[in-house]
Each structure stands twice: as structure tokens, then as C-alpha cells.
Write an enzyme that holds these catalytic residues in place. Structure first.
Site, PDB file in Angstrom:
ATOM      1  N   SER A 123       0.969  -1.318   4.799  1.00  0.00           N
ATOM      2  CA  SER A 123       2.400  -1.166   4.886  1.00  0.00           C
ATOM      3  C   SER A 123       3.175  -2.382   5.309  1.00  0.00           C
ATOM      4  CB  SER A 123       2.845  -0.036   5.667  1.00  0.00           C
ATOM      5  OG  SER A 123       2.306   0.292   6.852  1.00  0.00           O
ATOM      6  N   HIS A 140       5.943  -2.380  10.723  1.00  0.00           N
ATOM      7  CA  HIS A 140       6.717  -2.740   9.479  1.00  0.00           C
ATOM      8  C   HIS A 140       7.811  -3.675   9.775  1.00  0.00           C
ATOM      9  CE1 HIS A 140       6.093   1.828   7.996  1.00  0.00           C
ATOM     10  NE2 HIS A 140       5.082   0.884   7.759  1.00  0.00           N
TER      11      HIS A 140
END
Length: 473
Positions: free
Chosen positions: A170, A225
Site C-alpha cells: 500500500s 501510507h
């Protein structure tokens, strides 16, 4: 889901290999247009979705292959919810290992996923946005963006919570999306305005929504992230003025690789003590007291102001019977963090061992005030009250401890002593039996139960207990 770069119509979201970024109507119109008659060759970045995007396909394939291998090794367990040990064996990121002798985990973790759902979500996002990024910057720079953004995410995760096992692509996916933000915002791309506006809106919604979800759900590593997003955004910004200036972007990628390496060693330096302290705590929980002492000592040597390191070292020395050394370490921890309830609880126990009753009462009362659920602190406080001939306070503290944790054997034993002192033999015997049931090897618990049975007149059973025979209820 992507859009036609000419008219903005939605296109199929998920595909492998060859894809098209124009709808059927626009492809037909393009095929019918005559070639440019000006004689001047027009060279723009190849953002046609008819172009093969080998890097994205390769990345998706590797991620799928890694999970498949994990599934084979775990007989399918990895597809649903692999354990931390499985993830670590597969290359997950974890400070105690990454910072010490396995720095490669910062890279390998971006290819490991915690199940098929985790994999699908990341690969769906990569297929949606990664192919656009690859066509915009070229496969070489795209791989650089993916890799460096993933490393930025790993470093950010290690900086924020080095004790957490972290996996997933991610961070790299956020980097791929981040690389598109400024080019789409400035609008200097060879894409029709309608499609540019639609895709740009989707990008910003994607980033905002996922960061918001990451904030709300503790299991999501939002630090990774953010790190990946910033890394990708930086590389994308280098080419935002003109994506055709790939040489300049390539130089920027090399520079950023150097910065990423320096950032890793900087985070390692500042977070090493916390990482070693966490590793020492886990060693102590596993019963490896000597290893915990060595690791906690290393943590303190790296940063003498790390309170956790002092607490673990103090608790380990308590287990070794080194009460004075334990007190010194625990007092340092409390000076560093006066409201560290676990440190206060351990310090109170150490004071009990040294018969420093007044000091023990003081720190234990503070410990239970800071953390009312600390069963051990309540139990130690009850023991102290019993020693200072305050049976009512002792009874209340011990019952509170057992409400919080019914499996504290020494609290049951202490409660039995208090009850026996009050003349309540039957409940005292029941408490002694429970203490011995929880810890059958404790000779002190056995002696207390036998003495209580003698007081009750049950001399034969008391003798059986002293001989080590099974207890009865």
C-alpha cells in the site's frame, strides 16, 4: 476505475497486460484521422492505454506469487489471516530485526500481504493507477517511484511504531498515486480536459478517503501510507513541469535514493533504543531472562533516557533475585516517566522484597490510581496492607486484583492469609486451594493450605497436601 483520456467515459477497471485508455468511439475516430501534414514530428509521453505496461504487470505478478508461496507453505492459512510469525518468515518489516541485522526487510515487506483480501485491494488500486503512472513516466522511472515510495513507507512505519509487524504494497501504491497528483493538478498532460478533470478528482478522493480510513482503523498502517505518498509525490513533482524531461526526473530519483538511505539510518539511530527495549520485553515475556537483560542493557547503552529499557532491565533483575539492582533501574524509569504505571507497579514489588514498606505503599497507590486495571499492583498493595496489619484495606485490594485477573495465584494465596487471620477458615481454604491449583509447584502455597486444613481439624487431608498429593474440593 479509469476514464477515457479523450472523452472521459469510464473504462473497465481491472485488466492485465495490454489495455486501452480510450473508449471504442475515440479509437475509431483516431483511426480515421489523417496523419499530421506539417512534417513536424509530435512527441508526447505515450499515455495510450493501448500500450503494454510490463512493469505494472510484473509487480502484480510478483505480489501474487509471493502470497501463493506463503499459502503453500502454510497449507492455505496465509490466504485468510497469516500470523505474525508467518509474516516475519516471509519478509515482513519489524524494527527489532530490520534495525539490527536484517535491513532488507524494509524492501521485502512491500511484497508480502496479510491475506488475499489485502492483496486484492492493493493490486486493484495498482492496476487502476499504476498503469497510468507507468505510461506517463516510462517503466524505468515507474519502477523507481514504486520502489522508493515503498521504502519511504517502510521507513515512516519504522519511525512511528518500530515494534509493529508491517507488510503490504500500500505504501508503494500510495507513492504511485502521489506521483500523479501534481501533474494532474497542473493539467499539463496530453489528456483531454474532461478526462483529466475526472481522473484528477478520483486521485484526490482516493488519497483523502484512504488516509481517513487509515486514521480510523488501528490495524491500517497509516504512517506507511503517508510516507509512500510523500515519496511518490516528490518524484512526481520533479517531472510535473514537463513529464518529457525524464532525464531530470531520473537524476531526482537517484538523489532521492540517497536521501532514503540516509533517512533509514537516521530513523534507525533515533529509534534503536525503543526497538531493542521492545525486543527485550518480548524476550522477558517468553521467559528468556538472561537474553532480556543483554538486550535491555544494549537499549540503555544506546539511549540512557529510554524508560522502557530501564523497566525491562529492572523486571528481569527482579526475576534473578537482584532486588537492589532492580530498584535502581526502576527508579530511573520513574524519574524519566513519573506516570509510567507499569514501572511504578514493578518498583512497588521490588520495594516489598527489600522491606521498604512505606515506599512500596506510596508507589503502588500511585500505580493503581494511574491504572485501575493493574491487577498485579492491586495484589501487591493488598499484600502490603496485610503486612502492616490493615486487613480491611488488604481484603479490598486483593478482591479488586482478582476481579481484574482471577489467575493471579499469589493474590489468591494472600487473600487466604487475610481471611484466615479474620477467622474465616472455609473461604481461606478455598483461596489457598485455588492458588495451589494455579501454581501446583509452589511449596509456600502448599504449606499455607495444609496449615489452614490443620486449623480446620482436617489433619489427614493436610498431610496428603504436604506429601504433594492432589487437592480436593
Amino acid at each position: 476505475m479509469s476514464n477515457c483520456v479523450r472523452c472521459g467515459r469510464e473504462l473497465p477497471a481491472f485488466s492485465f497486460g495490454q489495455a486501452a485508455d480510450t473508449c471504442g468511439a475515440c479509437q475509431a475516430a483516431e483511426a480515421s484521422q489523417p496523419p499530421d501534414s506539417s512534417g513536424e514530428e509530435v512527441r508526447l509521453p505515450d499515455v495510450s492505454l493501448r500500450t503494454v505496461t510490463p512493469a505494472t504487470s510484473l509487480i502484480i505478478g510478483i505480489n501474487v506469487l509471493v502470497l501463493a508461496c506463503m499459502a503453500i507453505a502454510t497449507k492455505g492459512q496465509a490466504l485468510i489471516g497469516p500470523s505474525s510469525q508467518v509474516l516475519l518468515r516471509s519478509g515482513a518489516d519489524w524494527g527489532p530485526r530490520t534495525f539490527t541485522h536484517e535491513p532488507w526487510r524494509a524492501f521485502t515487506s512491500m511484497w508480502v500481504h496479510a491475506g488475499v483480501v489485502h492483496l486484492f485491494m492493493n493490486m486493484w488500486c495498482l492496476d487502476t493507477y499504476g498503469r497510468v503512472t507507468e505510461r506517463l513516466f516510462g517503466w524505468r522511472l515507474y519502477l523507481a517511484i514504486y520502489t522508493l515510495a515503498g521504502l519511504c513507507g517502510s521507513i515512516a512505519s519504522l519511525a512511528w511504531h518500530p515494534e509493529t509487524v508491517s507488510v503490504g504494497a500500500s505504501a508503494a501504491v500510495f507513492g504511485v498515486v502521489g506521483a500523479l497528483l501534481l501533474p494532474f493538478k497542473r493539467g499539463n498532460l496530453p489528456i483531454a480536459p474532461q478526462a483529466l478533470k475526472a481522473q484528477g478528482k478520483r486521485l484526490f478522493v482516493f488519497v483523502g478517503y484512504n488516509l481517513l480510513i487509515g486514521t480510523a482503523v488501528p490495524a491500517i498502517d497509516n504512517a506507511a501510507h503517508v510516507g509512500g505518498l510523500l515519496g511518490g509525490f516528490t518524484l512526481g513533482a520533479l517531472g510535473a513541469r514537463d513529464v518529457r524531461e525524464r532525464r531530470r526526473v531520473a537524476r531526482g530519483a537517484v538523489l532521492m535514493a540517497g536521501i532514503v538511505i540516509l533517512a533509514f539510518f537516521a530513523v534507525r539511530h533515533f529509534r534503536m533504543a525503543a526497538t531493542l527495549a521492545q525486543q527485550a520485553a518480548e524476550q522477558l515475556d517468553a521467559g528468556h531472562t538472561d537474553e532480556a537483560i543483554v538486550t535491555a542493557t544494549a537499549a540503555i547503552a544506546h539511549d540512557d533516557r529510554d524508560a522502557v529499557g530501564h523497566v525491562v532491565l529492572g523486571a528481569a533483575r527482579l526475576r534473578k533475585g537482584e532486588q537492589q539492582g532492580a530498584v535502581e533501574e526502576l527508579e530511573k524509569a520513574v524519574r524519566l516517566e513519573p506516570d509510567y504505571d507499569y514501572a511504578l507497579s514493578q518498583l512497588g514489588f521490588a520495594y516489598i522484597q527489600l522491606d521498604r514498606t512505606a515506599d512500596a505503599v506510596r508507589v503502588l497507590e500511585r500505580a493503581v490510581k494511574l491504572n485501575e486495571d493493574d491487577a498485579v499492583a492491586w495484589a501487591n498493595l493488598g499484600v502490603l496492607h496485610a503486612r502492616t496489619d490493615r486487613p480491611d484495606e488488604a481484603l479490598r485490594a486483593l478482591k479488586t486484583a482478582l476481579e481484574k485477573n482471577p489467575r493471579l495465584a499469589f493474590a489468591h494465596d494472600a487473600l487466604g492469609i487475610v481471611l484466615q487471620g479474620r477467622g474465616e477458615l472455609d473461604p481461606a481454604i478455598a483461596s489457598f486451594r485455588e492458588a495451589l491449583r494455579l501454581n501446583p509447584e509452589d511449596e509456600e502455597f502448599r504449606a499455607h493450605l495444609a496449615d489452614a486444613l490443620d486449623s480446620k481439624g482436617l489433619r489427614q487431608e493436610a498431610e496428603r497436601i504436604r506429601r504433594g498429593e492432589a487437592t480436593s474440593r
